[in-house]
Design a protein around this motif. Sequence first.
Motif, mmCIF file in Angstrom:
data_model
loop_
_atom_site.group_PDB
_atom_site.id
_atom_site.type_symbol
_atom_site.label_atom_id
_atom_site.label_comp_id
_atom_site.label_asym_id
_atom_site.label_seq_id
_atom_site.Cartn_x
_atom_site.Cartn_y
_atom_site.Cartn_z
ATOM 1 N N GLY A 135 0.818 -1.202 0.000
ATOM 2 C CA GLY A 135 0.000 0.000 0.000
ATOM 3 C C GLY A 135 0.852 1.251 0.000
ATOM 4 O O GLY A 135 2.048 1.221 0.301
ATOM 5 N N HIS A 136 0.227 2.353 -0.369
ATOM 6 C CA HIS A 136 0.900 3.648 -0.420
ATOM 7 C C HIS A 136 0.054 4.648 0.362
ATOM 8 O O HIS A 136 -1.071 4.966 -0.018
ATOM 9 C CB HIS A 136 1.058 4.106 -1.869
ATOM 10 N N LEU A 137 0.604 5.143 1.456
ATOM 11 C CA LEU A 137 -0.064 6.124 2.306
ATOM 12 C C LEU A 137 0.481 7.503 1.967
ATOM 13 O O LEU A 137 1.697 7.726 2.007
ATOM 14 C CB LEU A 137 0.180 5.802 3.784
ATOM 15 N N VAL A 138 -0.418 8.435 1.645
ATOM 16 C CA VAL A 138 -0.026 9.793 1.273
ATOM 17 C C VAL A 138 -0.631 10.763 2.270
ATOM 18 O O VAL A 138 -1.861 10.804 2.449
ATOM 19 C CB VAL A 138 -0.504 10.143 -0.150
ATOM 20 N N LEU A 139 0.220 11.553 2.922
ATOM 21 C CA LEU A 139 -0.240 12.539 3.900
ATOM 22 C C LEU A 139 -0.079 13.926 3.300
ATOM 23 O O LEU A 139 1.030 14.335 2.946
ATOM 24 C CB LEU A 139 0.572 12.430 5.193
ATOM 25 N N ILE A 140 -1.188 14.657 3.192
ATOM 26 C CA ILE A 140 -1.139 16.015 2.659
ATOM 27 C C ILE A 140 -0.938 16.965 3.834
ATOM 28 O O ILE A 140 -1.884 17.342 4.526
ATOM 29 C CB ILE A 140 -2.416 16.369 1.878
ATOM 30 N N SER A 141 0.315 17.328 4.058
ATOM 31 C CA SER A 141 0.662 18.254 5.122
ATOM 32 C C SER A 141 0.609 19.678 4.562
ATOM 33 O O SER A 141 -0.322 20.025 3.839
ATOM 34 C CB SER A 141 2.044 17.908 5.680
ATOM 35 N N SER A 142 1.595 20.497 4.845
ATOM 36 C CA SER A 142 1.586 21.888 4.392
ATOM 37 C C SER A 142 2.970 22.480 4.581
ATOM 38 O O SER A 142 3.736 22.060 5.464
ATOM 39 C CB SER A 142 0.567 22.696 5.205
ATOM 40 N N MET A 143 3.295 23.483 3.780
ATOM 41 C CA MET A 143 4.540 24.216 3.992
ATOM 42 C C MET A 143 4.573 24.853 5.378
ATOM 43 O O MET A 143 5.642 25.074 5.941
ATOM 44 C CB MET A 143 4.697 25.301 2.924
ATOM 45 N N SER A 144 3.407 25.136 5.933
ATOM 46 C CA SER A 144 3.363 25.748 7.263
ATOM 47 C C SER A 144 3.863 24.799 8.338
ATOM 48 O O SER A 144 4.103 25.219 9.475
ATOM 49 C CB SER A 144 1.943 26.210 7.601
ATOM 50 N N ALA A 145 4.038 23.523 8.000
ATOM 51 C CA ALA A 145 4.596 22.570 8.957
ATOM 52 C C ALA A 145 6.093 22.779 9.173
ATOM 53 O O ALA A 145 6.655 22.278 10.151
ATOM 54 C CB ALA A 145 4.353 21.143 8.470
ATOM 55 N N MET A 146 6.725 23.529 8.287
ATOM 56 C CA MET A 146 8.176 23.696 8.359
ATOM 57 C C MET A 146 8.603 24.597 9.511
ATOM 58 O O MET A 146 9.726 24.497 10.009
ATOM 59 C CB MET A 146 8.708 24.274 7.045
ATOM 60 N N ARG A 147 7.732 25.502 9.930
ATOM 61 C CA ARG A 147 8.086 26.454 10.992
ATOM 62 C C ARG A 147 6.791 26.944 11.616
ATOM 63 O O ARG A 147 5.823 27.192 10.919
ATOM 64 C CB ARG A 147 8.864 27.615 10.388
ATOM 65 N N GLY A 148 6.756 27.057 12.930
ATOM 66 C CA GLY A 148 5.558 27.539 13.603
ATOM 67 C C GLY A 148 5.119 28.889 13.070
ATOM 68 O O GLY A 148 5.923 29.808 12.936
ATOM 69 N N MET A 149 3.832 28.993 12.739
ATOM 70 C CA MET A 149 3.297 30.208 12.131
ATOM 71 C C MET A 149 2.621 31.074 13.199
ATOM 72 O O MET A 149 2.089 30.557 14.182
ATOM 73 C CB MET A 149 2.294 29.849 11.038
ATOM 74 N N PRO A 150 2.598 32.377 12.986
ATOM 75 C CA PRO A 150 2.010 33.267 13.982
ATOM 76 C C PRO A 150 0.506 33.491 13.776
ATOM 77 O O PRO A 150 -0.065 33.114 12.757
ATOM 78 C CB PRO A 150 2.770 34.573 13.766
ATOM 79 N N LYS A 151 -0.096 34.105 14.803
ATOM 80 C CA LYS A 151 -1.467 34.623 14.733
ATOM 81 C C LYS A 151 -2.472 33.536 14.346
ATOM 82 O O LYS A 151 -2.502 32.483 14.954
ATOM 83 C CB LYS A 151 -1.520 35.829 13.802
ATOM 84 N N ALA A 152 -3.289 33.795 13.326
ATOM 85 C CA ALA A 152 -4.370 32.871 12.987
ATOM 86 C C ALA A 152 -3.879 31.535 12.459
ATOM 87 O O ALA A 152 -4.650 30.575 12.374
ATOM 88 C CB ALA A 152 -5.304 33.523 11.966
ATOM 89 N N GLN A 153 -2.589 31.440 12.100
ATOM 90 C CA GLN A 153 -2.044 30.214 11.529
ATOM 91 C C GLN A 153 -1.380 29.295 12.551
ATOM 92 O O GLN A 153 -0.920 28.215 12.193
ATOM 93 C CB GLN A 153 -1.012 30.574 10.449
ATOM 94 N N THR A 154 -1.342 29.703 13.812
ATOM 95 C CA THR A 154 -0.566 28.936 14.798
ATOM 96 C C THR A 154 -1.098 27.521 14.971
ATOM 97 O O THR A 154 -0.339 26.545 14.903
ATOM 98 C CB THR A 154 -0.551 29.666 16.144
ATOM 99 N N ALA A 155 -2.394 27.378 15.199
ATOM 100 C CA ALA A 155 -2.959 26.040 15.402
ATOM 101 C C ALA A 155 -2.865 25.213 14.125
ATOM 102 O O ALA A 155 -2.593 24.005 14.167
ATOM 103 C CB ALA A 155 -4.407 26.144 15.868
#
Length: 249
Positions: A135-155
């Motif tokens: 099987g092949h498991l694909v996880l769609i993460s985000s560039m925002s995972a590379m560094r903690g984001m501020p304000k509305a993007q933190t969570a």
Amino acid sequence: MTATTRQKILITGASSGLGEGMARAFAARGRALALCARRVDRLDTLADELRPSAAHVATAALDVTDTDRVPGVISTLAGELGGLDRVIVNAGLGKGAPLGTGHAAANIETVQTNLVGALAQVEAALEIFRAQESGHLVLISSMSAMRGMPKAQTAYSASKAGLSAMGQGLQAELAGSPIKVSVLLPGYIETDINRGVKTSMMTPLYKGVAAMVDVIEKESSWAPVPRWPWLPVAAALRYLPSEITRRMV
């Protein structure tokens, strides 16, 4: 099993955005699809459009935060397709507000969807993959995972960082096995989540989806998408000191 033989593909969050785009792309390649989403009306409309080109299309209503229901839905869809070769954990939410400003519910819902809901999908997918030894498991993460984001993007960034870490852990565990794990980090792609974002680095949906499908078919272990400009941006966010990266985010 190679990428070109992954014929039975399940995609969550398939009623719009990246999920819908990937469903259209894989249907055009003649794959059999299992599509899940909360918005069943949009999902059924999409399925009707895809059936002339896809080998088969099955659909199911699924809210991934209903974690008790996730395994049953995925198992049922696997039965309809006669197994699953690839599961794309795509369902996501982009709500959020600065922490401590009275909007905890939106931040909690984002983490429940993007991380807890993703974990439920991974558990269900890997149970099937372990049983069939492929099987092949694909996880769609985000560039925002590379560094903690501020304000509305933190969570949001925290939820995606957790998803990326989950993928890395599974890659270490399953290295050398017939179960492959890919972690994709999309940058700014024109979807509902990114509506209203003003940036010169926004990629049209069709280009973003094409880049994602190319990486998925290659079964890359980790990839910012599209490669340009997001591969160098990812390197900068990973290695540059916080005094510099905080101005980038």
